[in-house]
Write an enzyme that holds these catalytic residues in place. Structure first.
Site, PDB file in Angstrom:
ATOM      1  N   PHE A   1     -11.984  -0.977   4.316  1.00 27.91           N
ATOM      2  CA  PHE A   1     -10.983  -0.190   5.037  1.00 27.91           C
ATOM      3  C   PHE A   1     -11.035  -0.480   6.540  1.00 27.91           C
ATOM      4  O   PHE A   1     -11.835   0.103   7.271  1.00 27.91           O
ATOM      5  CB  PHE A   1     -11.220   1.300   4.788  1.00 27.91           C
ATOM      6  CG  PHE A   1     -10.605   1.811   3.517  1.00 27.91           C
ATOM      7  CD1 PHE A   1     -10.542   1.029   2.381  1.00 27.91           C
ATOM      8  CD2 PHE A   1     -10.093   3.092   3.459  1.00 27.91           C
ATOM      9  CE1 PHE A   1      -9.967   1.501   1.208  1.00 27.91           C
ATOM     10  CE2 PHE A   1      -9.516   3.584   2.299  1.00 27.91           C
ATOM     11  CZ  PHE A   1      -9.451   2.791   1.172  1.00 27.91           C
TER      12      PHE A   1
ATOM     13  N   THR B   1     -12.839   0.818  -3.904  1.00 25.38           N
ATOM     14  CA  THR B   1     -12.189   1.365  -2.724  1.00 25.38           C
ATOM     15  C   THR B   1     -13.176   2.160  -1.875  1.00 25.38           C
ATOM     16  O   THR B   1     -14.349   2.303  -2.220  1.00 25.38           O
ATOM     17  CB  THR B   1     -10.991   2.240  -3.151  1.00 25.38           C
ATOM     18  OG1 THR B   1     -10.242   2.610  -1.996  1.00 25.38           O
ATOM     19  CG2 THR B   1     -11.437   3.486  -3.903  1.00 25.38           C
TER      20      THR B   1
ATOM     21  N   GLU C   1      -6.119   4.666  -9.563  1.00 26.19           N
ATOM     22  CA  GLU C   1      -7.412   5.201  -9.153  1.00 26.19           C
ATOM     23  C   GLU C   1      -7.966   6.254 -10.110  1.00 26.19           C
ATOM     24  O   GLU C   1      -7.251   7.152 -10.559  1.00 26.19           O
ATOM     25  CB  GLU C   1      -7.276   5.817  -7.744  1.00 26.19           C
ATOM     26  CG  GLU C   1      -8.598   6.136  -7.105  1.00 26.19           C
ATOM     27  CD  GLU C   1      -8.548   6.002  -5.591  1.00 26.19           C
ATOM     28  OE1 GLU C   1      -9.441   6.551  -4.933  1.00 26.19           O
ATOM     29  OE2 GLU C   1      -7.627   5.353  -5.069  1.00 26.19           O
TER      30      GLU C   1
ATOM     31  N   ASP D   1       0.858  -1.188   0.000  1.00 21.67           N
ATOM     32  CA  ASP D   1       0.000   0.000   0.000  1.00 21.67           C
ATOM     33  C   ASP D   1       0.890   1.233   0.000  1.00 21.67           C
ATOM     34  O   ASP D   1       1.043   1.920   1.019  1.00 21.67           O
ATOM     35  CB  ASP D   1      -0.903  -0.035   1.240  1.00 21.67           C
ATOM     36  CG  ASP D   1      -2.017   0.993   1.179  1.00 21.67           C
ATOM     37  OD1 ASP D   1      -2.258   1.542   0.091  1.00 21.67           O
ATOM     38  OD2 ASP D   1      -2.643   1.252   2.219  1.00 21.67           O
TER      39      ASP D   1
END
Length: 318
Positions: free
Chosen positions: A172, A150, A90, A17
């Site tokens: 998350f 996401t 993204e 990440d």
């Protein structure tokens, strides 16, 4: 003797990440994920500044948004030279509530990757898990563009993504934990909310069990970890995307890790299917204060960092 990161790899795909290439080389993840905040953090380091400068030289007549897309592809291509698997790139968070614009931007990003000789099989397009984003992903998946959903905080989002047959979701963990800890205030007892009792861990475990029970093929990638205990409590999840700091922590510890999530007998789980349409999705999300607040907050944060990236690009072009 193997360390905890090596042990984790035995039953979970490890994902970096970060936008930091050196960290990826050091910890050898299978995949890597990026977002506007990570790219912003990376591009402010001198070592990555040449990527921006080269992007501007290569595309002197590009607009700011076009330059940002080219920069994302440049980062993604470099990452794919390091990791053996996939990279997530993204879509601009400012498009989170625009299905058509999200589709167009995703197609554009894939097209840029393919012009660079990168197979779309190695690219995941990250999209915020709004109703509009999920609808965009449904269409993109049918075109062979794989999506990573996401900013996912709730079961309503997870089920809607599963119905859209997306490739992957990123619930998350850490941000869910943050919300419950903040709301509890002085009543929060860390020991009582750690490990399997962590509210973020519990949320991902519930999604994991639901997907396995109903034979949903969408991959689950736990994200946004605040501590190593959250990672260990989700060992066995399909994928976990982990920051460089926590990758280093796992690498330096030799204590044993065992799978915490189990898929041996999913049919025995007593979990009813959840019917989702637009009305029920919006109502369920509205009833979930944490999910509603963290989704909105996450989009605002990514938008703010995208705007900062725009300014850095404009200053570099001046």
């Amino acid at each position: 003797m193997s360390n905890q990161l090596d042990e984790l790899r035995k039953f979970t795909t490890v994902v970096a990440d970060t936008g930091d290439f050196q960290s990826m080389r050091e910890h050898r993840p299978t995949d890597a994920t990026t977002n506007p905040s990570l790219i912003l953090k990376a591009i402010q380091k001198e070592v990555y500044r040449p990527l921006l400068e080269q992007t501007i030289r290569d595309h002197p007549n590009a607009s700011t948004s076009q330059t940002l897309d080219h920069l994302l592809i440049k980062f993604g291509k470099q990452i794919l030279d390091i990791v053996p698997g996939r990279v997530s790139t993204e879509v601009d968070a400012r498009l989170s509530f625009d299905t058509d614009a999200t589709i167009q931007r995703a197609r554009h990003l894939i097209g840029l990757y393919e012009k660079e000789g990168m197979s779309r099989d190695r690219i995941l397009i990250k999209i915020a898990s709004t109703w509009e984003g999920i609808n965009a992903a449904r269409i993109l998946q049918n075109e062979g563009i794989k999506c990573n959903m996401t900013l996912l905080f709730s079961m309503a989002q997870a089920v809607a993504c599963a119905n859209a047959q997306v490739q992957l979701i990123s619930p998350f963990v850490g941000r869910i934990y943050d919300w419950y800890k903040k709301n509890a205030g002085n009543d929060w007892i860390e020991e009582d909310n750690a490990g399997v009792n962590d509210p973020g861990v519990k949320s991902v475990t519930r999604i994991f069990n639901y997907f396995k029970k109903h034979d949903i093929k969408t991959e689950i990638m736990g994200a946004s970890f605040r501590n190593k205990g959250q990672i260990i409590a989700l060992a066995g999840c399909d994928l976990l995307t982990i920051s460089p700091e926590l990758l280093a922590s796992l690498s330096s510890n030799n204590e044993a890790i065992q799978p915490a999530l189990n898929t041996e007998n999913p049919s025995e789980l007593d979990i009813d299917p959840i019917a989702i349409n637009e009305a029920s999705f919006r109502f369920m999300l509205n009833e979930d204060a944490m999910g509603t607040e963290k989704l909105a907050e996450g989009i605002r944060a990514f938008v703010a960092d995208s705007i900062k990236l725009d300014r850095i690009i404009e200053q570099a072009r001046a």
